[in-house]
Enzyme design. Structure first.
Site, mmCIF file in Angstrom:
data_model
loop_
_atom_site.group_PDB
_atom_site.id
_atom_site.type_symbol
_atom_site.label_atom_id
_atom_site.label_comp_id
_atom_site.label_asym_id
_atom_site.label_seq_id
_atom_site.Cartn_x
_atom_site.Cartn_y
_atom_site.Cartn_z
ATOM 1 N N LYS A 156 87.922 4.849 26.468
ATOM 2 C CA LYS A 156 89.097 3.967 26.343
ATOM 3 C C LYS A 156 90.305 4.459 27.140
ATOM 4 O O LYS A 156 90.382 4.251 28.341
ATOM 5 C CB LYS A 156 89.414 3.757 24.867
ATOM 6 N N PHE A 163 82.404 2.711 13.547
ATOM 7 C CA PHE A 163 81.965 1.973 14.743
ATOM 8 C C PHE A 163 81.803 2.970 15.884
ATOM 9 O O PHE A 163 82.734 3.686 16.231
ATOM 10 C CB PHE A 163 82.976 0.899 15.159
ATOM 11 N N ASP A 205 84.336 11.382 17.009
ATOM 12 C CA ASP A 205 84.462 10.268 17.956
ATOM 13 C C ASP A 205 85.954 9.937 18.109
ATOM 14 O O ASP A 205 86.551 9.316 17.229
ATOM 15 C CB ASP A 205 83.672 9.064 17.412
HETATM 16 C C1 LIG Z 1 85.554 4.787 17.947
HETATM 17 C C2 LIG Z 1 84.788 4.044 18.983
HETATM 18 N N1 LIG Z 1 83.671 4.585 19.486
HETATM 19 C C3 LIG Z 1 82.969 3.955 20.438
HETATM 20 C C4 LIG Z 1 83.338 2.728 20.916
HETATM 21 C C5 LIG Z 1 82.520 2.052 21.977
HETATM 22 O O1 LIG Z 1 83.175 2.135 23.174
HETATM 23 P P1 LIG Z 1 82.740 1.177 24.410
HETATM 24 O O2 LIG Z 1 83.117 -0.197 24.027
HETATM 25 O O3 LIG Z 1 83.520 1.718 25.568
HETATM 26 O O4 LIG Z 1 81.280 1.359 24.570
HETATM 27 C C6 LIG Z 1 84.496 2.129 20.419
HETATM 28 C C7 LIG Z 1 84.912 0.798 20.911
HETATM 29 O O5 LIG Z 1 85.662 0.084 20.273
HETATM 30 C C8 LIG Z 1 85.232 2.803 19.426
HETATM 31 O O6 LIG Z 1 86.353 2.258 18.905
#
Ligand SMILES: Cc1ncc(COP(=O)(O)O)c(C=O)c1O
Length: 400
Positions: free
Chosen positions: A249, A133, A220
């Site tokens: 986050k 994700f 990520d």
């Molecule tokens: C690993 C990862 N990358 C990217 C995102 C996307 O982040 P945002 O919701 O701040 O756009 C998330 C959100 O859950 C995530 O868990």
């Protein structure tokens, strides 16, 4: 249970629970009816320092009196200060600031494309993962490995090659068959995908393959980074370094902030005019990031995530590990998942009714990503609330 809070003017992009949170203190939050909850979710791995932190709040209040937003036309000492803190803790070299996880990942994907073009690849490809994700913009949902997230949004962005996690043979096969790859992009611990950890040996082998192939390694760490696993960044357990690391986050303890931290191969790929953001790097967000890191260090918050996380995991294993229907209890630090053998979305509601906030992800995985200031007593309380709910749930006939 309280009557559902009505939100007729807000677009219904979420199936919301019937409570509204009004305030919090530490790892506890209260709803508008005064009901108290233990926060096992931390705003989805965001509230690193919990709620109403006695050092963070005054620092933010002071920043509000100075300047909130200043745009990127000017020098920003606060951006430089937070960039230096992130660079020193990651061993990387330069940072781009934005506002969210998907924005950090968009910037990473642009770096991967531009890196490929700079090497003479006309249509560069990025290796991504099953169950990944990365966000909900068109490019990041295309990189995401969940058909539900992609459904209804075709045409997806092209240029992704998908492989399973922890399968180095599959990645080597890509190396042999896809000459246009410029980067490999993965979460060190898949969060939304169900708390699936990239093994240390796998990460080391991916690093080596990236070096041999001239690919960027992009990790990520939006969800698993910022101390959640007991090190600043989850990949540090494998003793490797990425070339590109998106963060968001937990970085601002609740104030929206994203960052892309890069090493020397990637840091100067984007030139003036190639990328930008109006809000990214604004002084309020930078102050939140700086204070989060300073407070974490002054108060031993990262060590707390490791010890309380281990305590919580051990208690969950003790209470639930041998139950038929519990297939795995996994994760690192305060990023834990309890996998069941069946869909268990209803546990979210039952836990909430019992005064515990958590989430269910990937349909069968109960996810705990609480604030990193959680105490052992609070961890025990999570288990005391959750264990009977899971036992009861598993004793019921499985829904057809
Ligand atoms: C690993 C990862 N990358 C990217 C995102 C996307 O982040 P945002 O919701 O701040 O756009 C998330 C959100 O859950 C995530 O868990």
């Amino acid at each position: 249970m309280t009557a559902p809070v009505s939100m007729p003017h807000v677009m219904p992009t979420y199936g919301r629970l019937p409570i509204a949170l009004s305030h919090g203190q530490g790892c506890r939050v209260w709803d508008t009816d005064g009901r108290e909850y233990l926060d096992g979710l931390g705003g989805i791995a965001v509230n690193t320092l919990g709620h109403n932190h006695p050092k963070l709040v005054p620092a933010l209040q002071h920043q509000l009196t100075q300047i909130i937003h200043a745009c990127n036309y000017y020098q920003s000492p606060l951006q430089e200060e937070l960039a230096k803190l992130l660079v020193e803790r990651s061993g990387l070299t330069n940072v781009f600031f934005c506002n969210s996880g998907l924005e950090a990942n968009e910037a990473a994907l642009k770096i991967a494309r531009k890196y490929g073009h700079d090497k003479g690849i006309d249509l560069p490809e990025v290796v991504v993962y099953e169950k990944a994700f990365h966000g909900r913009s068109i490019a990041t949902l295309s990189a995401t490995g969940n058909p539900k997230v992609q459904e209804g949004f075709a045409p997806l962005v092209p240029g992704f090659v998908r492989v399973p996690l922890n399968d180095i043979a599959a990645l080597k096969e890509v190396a042999a068959t896809h000459p246009k790859v410029s980067a490999v992009f993965l979460e060190v611990i898949q969060g939304e995908g169900g708390i699936n950890t990239a093994q240390n040996e796998y990460l080391q082998a991916v690093r080596q393959l990236c070096d041999e192939q001239g690919w960027l390694l992009m990790l990520d760490e939006v969800q698993c980074g910022m101390g959640r696993t007991g090190k600043w960044f989850a990949h540090q357990w494998a003793g490797i370094q990425p070339d590109v690391m998106p963060l968001a986050k937990g970085l601002g303890s609740g104030v929206p902030v994203g960052a892309v931290v890069c090493g020397p191969k990637a840091a100067f790929v984007l030139k003036p005019g190639n990328h930008g953001t109006t809000f990214g790097g604004n002084p309020l967000a930078m102050r939140a990031g700086i204070e989060t890191i300073r407070i974490m260090e002054a108060d031993g918050v990262m060590a707390n995530a490791a010890t309380v996380g281990a305590h919580l995991k051990a208690a969950l294993v003790r209470e639930l590990g041998s139950l038929p229907g519990v297939t795995d209890i996994r994760g690192n630090g305060l990023m834990l998942g309890i996998e069941l053998d069946r869909s268990c979305g209803v546990i979210l509601n039952r836990a909430m009714e019992a005064g515990l906030l958590l989430s269910v992800t990937a349909d069968k995985v109960i996810r705990l990503v609480p604030p990193l200031i959680l105490t052992e007593a609070e961890a025990d309380q999570i288990v005391n609330i959750l264990a009977p709910i899971v036992r009861q749930f598993l004793s019921e006939p499985a829904a057809a």
